[in-house]
Design an enzyme around this catalytic site. Structure first.
Site, PDB file in Angstrom:
ATOM      1  N   LYS A  65      29.756  22.780  28.822  1.00  0.00           N
ATOM      2  CA  LYS A  65      29.951  21.857  29.911  1.00  0.00           C
ATOM      3  C   LYS A  65      31.010  20.883  29.584  1.00  0.00           C
ATOM      4  O   LYS A  65      30.692  19.820  29.024  1.00  0.00           O
ATOM      5  CB  LYS A  65      28.463  20.959  29.804  1.00  0.00           C
ATOM      6  CG  LYS A  65      27.411  22.218  30.236  1.00  0.00           C
ATOM      7  CD  LYS A  65      26.121  21.355  30.224  1.00  0.00           C
ATOM      8  CE  LYS A  65      24.868  22.388  30.722  1.00  0.00           C
ATOM      9  NZ  LYS A  65      23.652  21.701  30.477  1.00  0.00           N
ATOM     10  N   GLU A  99      18.640  33.904  25.762  1.00  0.00           N
ATOM     11  CA  GLU A  99      17.661  32.845  26.217  1.00  0.00           C
ATOM     12  C   GLU A  99      16.384  33.234  26.480  1.00  0.00           C
ATOM     13  O   GLU A  99      16.037  33.897  27.112  1.00  0.00           O
ATOM     14  CB  GLU A  99      18.287  32.208  27.452  1.00  0.00           C
ATOM     15  CG  GLU A  99      17.518  30.887  27.855  1.00  0.00           C
ATOM     16  CD  GLU A  99      18.158  30.253  29.106  1.00  0.00           C
ATOM     17  OE1 GLU A  99      19.375  29.610  28.862  1.00  0.00           O
ATOM     18  OE2 GLU A  99      17.556  30.235  30.376  1.00  0.00           O
ATOM     19  N   ASP A 148      14.809  27.549  25.606  1.00  0.00           N
ATOM     20  CA  ASP A 148      15.207  26.839  26.712  1.00  0.00           C
ATOM     21  C   ASP A 148      14.216  26.101  27.435  1.00  0.00           C
ATOM     22  O   ASP A 148      13.174  26.512  27.849  1.00  0.00           O
ATOM     23  CB  ASP A 148      15.787  27.691  27.893  1.00  0.00           C
ATOM     24  CG  ASP A 148      16.398  27.000  28.814  1.00  0.00           C
ATOM     25  OD1 ASP A 148      17.224  26.045  28.482  1.00  0.00           O
ATOM     26  OD2 ASP A 148      16.070  27.012  30.008  1.00  0.00           O
TER      27      ASP A 148
END
Length: 286
Positions: A138, A203, A225
């Site tokens: 990100k 994940e 997660d």
């Protein structure tokens, strides 16, 4: 350059070249029109708030790439703690060159120092645990290299740099592939066919998926997660050190310490790069 695989003299040169092209373009006409070409000048980088300085090495490279005749004196080291009034560097030479590069130098230093400062602050909060703070993808497009560099200077770890240097099977990959087993087996077959040796992270959203990953095996990391603390602690018990565990998903400054104390190995925080305030720094003639 911190011995980071994504940092090279060529990549940094290319970044500076593109950034100067964006900012200077056909010419800095304000400076060209007002400052004589042979005007001598000197300026110093003034730190205006406490934190971790990052980007001095890059600043020197920007000055020298634009004008090799500029003389740069670095007075601090990247990663140093700083306070208001500290001087990070001094630059001497063509006043026009100093003026033209000022904004690019400050943009990089302010942003990098803000990231390094936040990373340092959050890392200190979990220093009593084994967990290490990591960044994510990100990042700002075309600025990722610089932002991830800043995370390291602040004491954090880089997660994968991009899509090409590690496999991360997230929820949508798993759902589209028809489950964890299919996704992992498909990836292993693909990597073998392509002759690639990449680490694989999977994940997981619940303990059932953690157990599915353990049953399939042959991976390198398990991501937990958006799990609550009790579920994370149970996952740590179930995995029992077989694979490193990364906690991810909506982790904030308020929850970071509790997450670390669950016993995970890594905590990824996207806010290190996408939600950070730049440090107040200025470049002033003297």
């Amino acid at each position: 350059m911190e011995n980071l695989p994504y940092l090279s003299a060529e990549k940094i040169h290319e970044f500076i070249q593109q950034a100067l092209l964006e900012d200077v373009g056909s010419g800095d006409h304000s400076t060209l029109g007002s400052i004589p070409k042979d005007q001598y000048g000197q300026a110093q980088l003034i730190i205006k708030e406490a934190g971790i300085i990052a980007g001095l090495d890059l600043a020197e490279k920007i000055f020298h790439q634009f004008d090799p005749s500029l003389v740069v004196e670095i007075l601090l080291k990247d990663g140093d703690s700083v306070n208001p009034g500290d001087i990070g560097l001094k630059v001497k030479g063509s006043a026009a060159s100093i003026l033209t590069t000022e904004r690019l130098v400050l943009n990089c230093l302010q942003r990098m120092s803000g990231i390094a400062t936040k990373t340092h602050q959050l890392s200190k909060m979990i220093s009593h645990t084994k967990a290490r703070l990591m960044d994510t993808r990100k990042t700002t497009p075309n600025f990722r290299m610089i932002e991830k560099w800043a995370v390291v200077l602040g004491g954090g770890l880089n997660h994968r740099f991009a899509l090409y240097d590690m496999v991360m099977l997230k929820d949508n990959h798993i759902d589209f592939a028809g489950g964890i087993s299919n996704a992992v087996q498909n990836v292993k077959r693909y990597l073998q066919q392509q002759g690639l040796q990449l680490k694989i992270e999977v994940e997981t959203r619940n303990l059932k998926e953690v157990e599915e990953v353990l049953a399939v095996g042959g991976i390198d990391y398990i991501m937990l997660d958006n799990m609550d603390y009790d579920t994370m602690r149970k996952a740590v018990e179930i995995v029992n050190g077989k694979y490193p565990l990364e906690a991810s998903g909506g982790i904030t400054e308020e929850t970071l310490k509790d997450v670390a104390e669950c016993g995970v190995d890594y905590i990824s925080v996207g806010a290190l790069t996408h939600h950070v305030r730049s440090m107040d720094i200025s470049l002033k003639a003297y």
